[in-house]
Design a protein around this motif. Sequence first.
Motif, PDB file in Angstrom:
ATOM      1  N   THR A 128       2.242  35.280  -3.415  1.00  0.00           N
ATOM      2  CA  THR A 128       3.057  36.367  -2.862  1.00  0.00           C
ATOM      3  C   THR A 128       3.817  35.907  -1.634  1.00  0.00           C
ATOM      4  N   ARG A 129       3.142  35.169  -0.772  1.00  0.00           N
ATOM      5  CA  ARG A 129       3.783  34.684   0.452  1.00  0.00           C
ATOM      6  C   ARG A 129       4.928  33.724   0.126  1.00  0.00           C
ATOM      7  N   PHE A 130       4.716  32.833  -0.825  1.00  0.00           N
ATOM      8  CA  PHE A 130       5.740  31.855  -1.196  1.00  0.00           C
ATOM      9  C   PHE A 130       6.967  32.552  -1.753  1.00  0.00           C
ATOM     10  N   SER A 131       6.748  33.562  -2.570  1.00  0.00           N
ATOM     11  CA  SER A 131       7.870  34.316  -3.124  1.00  0.00           C
ATOM     12  C   SER A 131       8.619  35.088  -2.037  1.00  0.00           C
ATOM     13  N   SER A 132       7.860  35.711  -1.143  1.00  0.00           N
ATOM     14  CA  SER A 132       8.488  36.507  -0.079  1.00  0.00           C
ATOM     15  C   SER A 132       9.293  35.663   0.892  1.00  0.00           C
ATOM     16  N   SER A 133       8.909  34.396   1.036  1.00  0.00           N
ATOM     17  CA  SER A 133       9.614  33.512   1.970  1.00  0.00           C
ATOM     18  C   SER A 133      10.777  32.779   1.310  1.00  0.00           C
ATOM     19  N   GLN A 134      11.161  33.215   0.091  1.00  0.00           N
ATOM     20  CA  GLN A 134      12.193  32.524  -0.679  1.00  0.00           C
ATOM     21  C   GLN A 134      11.808  31.073  -0.943  1.00  0.00           C
ATOM     22  N   GLN A 135      10.511  30.871  -1.221  1.00  0.00           N
ATOM     23  CA  GLN A 135       9.955  29.576  -1.586  1.00  0.00           C
ATOM     24  C   GLN A 135      10.092  28.550  -0.456  1.00  0.00           C
ATOM     25  N   ASN A 136       9.857  28.988   0.778  1.00  0.00           N
ATOM     26  CA  ASN A 136       9.907  28.073   1.913  1.00  0.00           C
ATOM     27  C   ASN A 136       8.664  27.180   1.896  1.00  0.00           C
ATOM     28  N   LEU A 137       8.879  25.871   1.859  1.00  0.00           N
ATOM     29  CA  LEU A 137       7.773  24.929   1.706  1.00  0.00           C
ATOM     30  C   LEU A 137       6.922  24.817   2.962  1.00  0.00           C
ATOM     31  N   ASN A 138       7.559  24.812   4.127  1.00  0.00           N
ATOM     32  CA  ASN A 138       6.785  24.751   5.369  1.00  0.00           C
ATOM     33  C   ASN A 138       5.870  25.952   5.504  1.00  0.00           C
ATOM     34  N   ASP A 139       6.399  27.131   5.182  1.00  0.00           N
ATOM     35  CA  ASP A 139       5.615  28.347   5.305  1.00  0.00           C
ATOM     36  C   ASP A 139       4.441  28.343   4.333  1.00  0.00           C
ATOM     37  N   LEU A 140       4.611  27.714   3.178  1.00  0.00           N
ATOM     38  CA  LEU A 140       3.504  27.604   2.226  1.00  0.00           C
ATOM     39  C   LEU A 140       2.343  26.846   2.837  1.00  0.00           C
TER      40      LEU A 140
END
Length: 571
Positions: free
Chosen positions: A541-553
């Motif tokens: 869910t987090r990865f999708s919400s962040s527009q697939q931001n790799l750092n945020d993952l």
Amino acid sequence: MAFTTRVGLASALAFSVMALACSSETTGGGQGTPNISGGGTNAGGGASPIGGAGPTVEQCKATALPGRTPLRRLTGTEYNSTVRDLVGDVTAPANKFPPPEESTGFLNNADAYQTTELHVQAWFVAAETLAATYRKAGKLTLPCAADAQSCATTFIKDFGKKAFRRPLTDAEVTSYLARFTAGSTGGTFDEGLEWVVGRMLQSPNFLYRVELEDQGKPVGTVVPLNDYSVATRLSYFLTSTMPDTELMAAADAHQLSTPEGVATQTARLMGSATFAATLNGFHEQWADWDQVYGAAKTTVTTPAWDASLQADMMHESELFVKSIFDNKGTLKDLLTASYTYVNPPLAKFYGLTYPGTGTDFVRVDNVPHRFGILTSPSILAGHAHPDQSAPVKRGFMIRKRLLCTEPPPPPPGLVIKLPTVVPGSTTKERFLAHRTEPSCAGCHVLLDPLGLTLENYDEFGRWRDTDGGKPVDASGGLTSVASLGNETDPTKVPIAGPQELGEKIAALPEAQDCMVFSWFRYAMGHTEEQADSCTVNALRTRFSSSQQNLNDLLVGIATSDGFRYRVNTGK
């Protein structure tokens, strides 16, 4: 006498190390590709879907529900970087250890570990050599005005805290003081400390990432990791080495007991030069770009196809990936960016104009025919044959690494023969038989159409417009999103070539989930399971919400309950 005593110590440690490894053996994980959300089967014989509904979102939010935590042994890379930072060794002793075990694409999967007498003997030799070198370098000559026992105690506590990534217990201090006494009796103060260092480097507490928070608790009990265990997990996840001074200071100050504290240190470590070790380790294993090193080619080229050029290709990929994370990029950026890094030999090999004035790698923007990491020559040349491209290899890599699926193995007894290069024929024409023969079609319909989208790249990963004197046809396709997991469904997502390949894969929910699964496996040392559903679904869910931001993952993984807690599984 000293040698005999140390050999006896090695034998005793062999039993303790192997007993620790055996006591921490776990079930589950394995080679499969779980479907965390339940329902449905990923395509191919390697799939291992998880049944059951799992906890609800509300249950996941109400309490920490981490999955199991297998005992993690230092990988060869982690061992080398740890002894480098601990005792200043740069000889990479782990390169002489037994070869690593790989599972689900990574070399740090604890479920694949095998601890043998060969491992113990290799650890013994390395520890004794490192300790002796450390003493001869004068590192054990300490400025201390107190008596020898007091000075040795100070050293044992300080060095032991670094080696074990936590403060030593009183019992451990007493034990190592006894080793100091044995080593210094009839010898010198430095020789006594050499014995201490040698023993610590053979301890399971150094060789493994031991966590004892759940010890003595009832089975099923969930406990938070202490600050030192969090620091160790975080450091090896993000830097592939022992915690640095600042991270240990944060543990001392109990600053790693909250998600906010962990996030602060995560951001710092991801901004450090040591973060490159994790990026290189993950992506080299995930994309297999190290296969280019030593790859044989039969065509003569200029510059020469040699180890130097192959190493340059690998470094080019490392710089590209680092730039994606430096710029807080997304999965789409990773799969579609049109820039690269070249030095003069690579620029000449690719037919580019080198924009620099020296010999260093420099960034080149808007590179023709470069569309993200899948079009990196290190990957393309490594997934190719000596005399031609390899749509099967390339398709297999994409399906396994980016979609977390793979087809079943070939039928038993099937003779696999590479099509011979015939003048006037294209690779696509030669490989057509794979999809027309019944014994081959079931697998190759999943692989070839994907790999053929990269047909504009030859066996060296260089762009070409013609193949066998004919225009290249790089059209292909992908099993549709709705039918992933049903290999008999003939519907396809059409893909016109390499540029569309990256764009369409980046848009697939399956590819986005696969990226989450891959980083979870790398961080946690095992394949995702039903017990990990709270953590993994939150990450999806987090990865999708962040527009697939790799750092945020990566921040999400480090601050997740699965990373900061452990459960007593009774194993």
